[in-house]
Write a protein that holds these residues in place. Structure first.
Motif, PDB file in Angstrom:
ATOM      1  N   TYR A 105     -18.777  30.215  39.204  1.00 22.72           N
ATOM      2  CA  TYR A 105     -17.439  30.235  38.747  1.00 22.72           C
ATOM      3  C   TYR A 105     -17.087  31.930  38.264  1.00 22.72           C
ATOM      4  N   PRO A 106     -16.157  32.627  38.815  1.00 21.55           N
ATOM      5  CA  PRO A 106     -16.028  33.715  38.310  1.00 21.55           C
ATOM      6  C   PRO A 106     -15.256  34.040  37.008  1.00 21.55           C
ATOM      7  N   PHE A 107     -15.925  33.632  35.741  1.00 19.28           N
ATOM      8  CA  PHE A 107     -15.291  33.745  34.507  1.00 19.28           C
ATOM      9  C   PHE A 107     -14.745  34.903  34.141  1.00 19.28           C
ATOM     10  N   TYR A 108     -15.416  36.005  34.255  1.00 18.71           N
ATOM     11  CA  TYR A 108     -14.619  37.253  33.667  1.00 18.71           C
ATOM     12  C   TYR A 108     -13.733  37.964  34.735  1.00 18.71           C
ATOM     13  N   ASP A 109     -13.473  37.144  35.949  1.00 16.31           N
ATOM     14  CA  ASP A 109     -12.399  37.534  36.756  1.00 16.31           C
ATOM     15  C   ASP A 109     -11.056  37.318  36.215  1.00 16.31           C
ATOM     16  N   GLY A 110     -10.339  38.305  36.744  1.00 16.28           N
ATOM     17  CA  GLY A 110      -8.720  37.864  36.405  1.00 16.28           C
ATOM     18  C   GLY A 110      -8.340  38.216  34.758  1.00 16.28           C
ATOM     19  N   PHE A 111      -6.939  38.088  34.714  1.00 16.28           N
ATOM     20  CA  PHE A 111      -6.383  38.504  33.187  1.00 16.28           C
ATOM     21  C   PHE A 111      -5.898  37.286  32.430  1.00 16.28           C
ATOM     22  N   GLY A 112      -5.992  36.146  33.145  1.00 17.60           N
ATOM     23  CA  GLY A 112      -5.303  34.853  32.371  1.00 17.60           C
ATOM     24  C   GLY A 112      -6.187  34.506  31.323  1.00 17.60           C
ATOM     25  N   VAL A 113      -5.547  34.055  30.041  1.00 19.72           N
ATOM     26  CA  VAL A 113      -6.452  33.574  29.051  1.00 19.72           C
ATOM     27  C   VAL A 113      -7.351  32.378  29.303  1.00 19.72           C
ATOM     28  N   LYS A 114      -8.649  32.345  29.185  1.00 14.71           N
ATOM     29  CA  LYS A 114      -9.480  31.117  29.556  1.00 14.71           C
ATOM     30  C   LYS A 114      -9.545  30.135  28.464  1.00 14.71           C
ATOM     31  N   THR A 115      -9.852  29.038  28.847  1.00 11.77           N
ATOM     32  CA  THR A 115     -10.050  27.755  27.969  1.00 11.77           C
ATOM     33  C   THR A 115     -11.368  27.536  27.847  1.00 11.77           C
ATOM     34  N   PHE A 128     -16.068  35.234  21.097  1.00 18.44           N
ATOM     35  CA  PHE A 128     -15.366  36.022  21.774  1.00 18.44           C
ATOM     36  C   PHE A 128     -14.437  36.979  21.170  1.00 18.44           C
ATOM     37  N   GLU A 129     -14.366  36.645  19.854  1.00 22.09           N
ATOM     38  CA  GLU A 129     -13.559  37.967  18.944  1.00 22.09           C
ATOM     39  C   GLU A 129     -14.340  39.237  19.131  1.00 22.09           C
ATOM     40  N   ASN A 130     -15.861  38.975  19.083  1.00 26.62           N
ATOM     41  CA  ASN A 130     -16.586  40.035  19.225  1.00 26.62           C
ATOM     42  C   ASN A 130     -16.461  40.813  20.484  1.00 26.62           C
ATOM     43  N   LYS A 131     -16.146  40.037  21.527  1.00 27.80           N
ATOM     44  CA  LYS A 131     -15.945  40.696  22.935  1.00 27.80           C
ATOM     45  C   LYS A 131     -14.354  41.302  23.041  1.00 27.80           C
ATOM     46  N   GLY A 132     -13.533  40.950  21.884  1.00 26.34           N
ATOM     47  CA  GLY A 132     -12.255  41.280  21.837  1.00 26.34           C
ATOM     48  C   GLY A 132     -11.582  40.574  23.041  1.00 26.34           C
ATOM     49  N   MET A 133     -11.970  39.417  23.380  1.00 23.69           N
ATOM     50  CA  MET A 133     -11.221  38.534  24.405  1.00 23.69           C
ATOM     51  C   MET A 133     -10.506  37.449  23.917  1.00 23.69           C
ATOM     52  N   ASP A 134      -9.246  37.123  24.293  1.00 22.27           N
ATOM     53  CA  ASP A 134      -8.514  35.946  23.769  1.00 22.27           C
ATOM     54  C   ASP A 134      -8.826  34.775  24.635  1.00 22.27           C
ATOM     55  N   VAL A 135      -8.930  33.734  23.962  1.00 27.08           N
ATOM     56  CA  VAL A 135      -9.346  32.594  24.710  1.00 27.08           C
ATOM     57  C   VAL A 135      -8.786  31.437  24.052  1.00 27.08           C
ATOM     58  N   ASP A 136      -8.342  30.323  24.517  1.00 29.59           N
ATOM     59  CA  ASP A 136      -8.096  28.968  23.883  1.00 29.59           C
ATOM     60  C   ASP A 136      -9.160  28.219  23.977  1.00 29.59           C
ATOM     61  N   ILE A 137      -9.467  27.400  22.614  1.00 32.77           N
ATOM     62  CA  ILE A 137     -10.808  26.825  22.393  1.00 32.77           C
ATOM     63  C   ILE A 137     -10.245  25.309  22.234  1.00 32.77           C
ATOM     64  N   VAL A 138     -10.823  24.472  22.916  1.00 37.48           N
ATOM     65  CA  VAL A 138     -10.549  22.964  22.641  1.00 37.48           C
ATOM     66  C   VAL A 138     -11.826  22.200  21.997  1.00 37.48           C
ATOM     67  N   LYS A 139     -11.687  21.576  21.020  1.00 38.92           N
ATOM     68  CA  LYS A 139     -12.589  21.089  20.208  1.00 38.92           C
ATOM     69  C   LYS A 139     -13.076  19.670  20.938  1.00 38.92           C
ATOM     70  N   ILE A 140     -14.312  19.529  21.350  1.00 45.92           N
ATOM     71  CA  ILE A 140     -14.856  18.419  21.807  1.00 45.92           C
ATOM     72  C   ILE A 140     -16.009  17.674  21.092  1.00 45.92           C
ATOM     73  N   GLU A 141     -16.176  16.705  21.198  1.00 44.07           N
ATOM     74  CA  GLU A 141     -17.125  15.851  20.051  1.00 44.07           C
ATOM     75  C   GLU A 141     -18.633  15.664  20.863  1.00 44.07           C
ATOM     76  N   GLY A 142     -18.555  15.606  22.007  1.00 44.09           N
ATOM     77  CA  GLY A 142     -19.902  15.407  22.542  1.00 44.09           C
ATOM     78  C   GLY A 142     -19.907  15.377  24.301  1.00 44.09           C
ATOM     79  N   SER A 143     -21.053  15.412  24.811  1.00 43.28           N
ATOM     80  CA  SER A 143     -20.951  15.744  26.423  1.00 43.28           C
ATOM     81  C   SER A 143     -19.936  16.593  26.880  1.00 43.28           C
ATOM     82  N   VAL A 144     -20.092  17.787  26.111  1.00 44.65           N
ATOM     83  CA  VAL A 144     -19.055  18.847  26.547  1.00 44.65           C
ATOM     84  C   VAL A 144     -19.108  19.331  27.906  1.00 44.65           C
ATOM     85  N   GLU A 145     -20.077  19.203  28.650  1.00 43.86           N
ATOM     86  CA  GLU A 145     -20.285  19.319  30.081  1.00 43.86           C
ATOM     87  C   GLU A 145     -19.229  18.842  30.720  1.00 43.86           C
ATOM     88  N   LEU A 146     -18.470  17.772  30.562  1.00 42.73           N
ATOM     89  CA  LEU A 146     -17.474  16.925  31.135  1.00 42.73           C
ATOM     90  C   LEU A 146     -16.181  18.133  31.415  1.00 42.73           C
TER      91      LEU A 146
END
Ligand code: PRP
Length: 211
Positions: A105-115, A128-146
């Motif tokens: 998955y080309p994670f760093y491609d494009g300019f859209g805000v990633k989730t 991501f703050e350390n990279k200066g990259m704006d992201v949306d964060i969703v809190k998940i409780e387990g099996s985050v791979e889903l």
């Protein structure tokens, strides 16, 4: 005589290695082995009591001083940022925080805000703050791979130990975030009030793990 020193241990993955450490120091952990559903267990020859708790609760109990010491993963320490002393890197419970996505998955491609989905929103934000990259964060409780598999997120920040969970779900590491292992933590007031006992214990632990 003072009351026993209380040490909170993280239940589950770190439990076996921590009990092995205490036994390596020469302490009789029979009560811990035979605990059944009991949660506070004596280690009489060490003049200690072992408390078994979930990682985040180990930090809470040590921060509030109801346990003098604790053994907990650096992952939970990084997420919770508690007011306590982190005295020894115990070396076991090794794994890492990593950013992972669906394979190729080309994670760093494009300019859209990633989730990003994670059980560790603070660690994720700091990364991501350390990279200066704006992201949306969703809190998940387990099996985050889903989350990326279901299309909720572009990527995850999660613990990778063997890499099996990622591999079996068609995901791959994009970047390492931080190395993780178990730490011995101490309440700041306990360290002042019971300095000699705690320092003697810490020295024993250090000598044992450096042997
Ligand atoms: C952790 C982590 C990964 C998995 C990684 O989850 O969140 O899912 O272990 O291990 P691996 O690299 O060896 O496959 P855990 O088993 O603690 O359960 P959870 O996802 O329900 O929290």
């Amino acid at each position: 005589m003072d009351k026993p020193l209380r040490i909170a241990l993280t239940k589950g993955r770190l439990e076996k290695d921590t009990v092995q450490l205490l036994e390596g120091l020469g302490y009789d952990c029979t009560a811990v082995h035979e605990k059944g559903r009991k949660l506070i267990l004596p280690v009489p020859d060490a003049h200690m009591e072992v408390v078994l708790a979930k990682a985040a609760d180990v930090i809470t109990y040590v921060e509030h001083g109801v346990c003098d010491m604790g053994v907990v993963g650096k992952d939970t320490l990084m997420e919770m940022n508690g007011k306590l002393f982190e005295l020894v890197n115990l070396g076991f419970g090794k794994c890492k925080f990593a950013l992972a996505t669906k394979k190729d998955y080309p994670f760093y491609d494009g300019f859209g805000v990633k989730t990003i989905a994670s059980k560790y929103p603070n660690v994720t934000r700091a990364f991501f703050e350390n990279k200066g990259m704006d992201v949306d964060i969703v809190k998940i409780e387990g099996s985050v791979e889903l989350a990326p598999l279901l299309g909720l997120a572009d990527g995850i920040v999660d613990i990778v130990e063997t890499g099996t969970t990622l591999k079996e779900n068609g995901l791959a590491v994009v970047e390492d975030v931080a190395q993780v292992s178990a730490r011995l933590i101490v309440n700041t007031v306990s360290l002042k009030l019971r300095q000699q006992e705690i320092e003697a214990f810490v020295k024993k632990v250090e000598d044992y793990i450096n042997d």
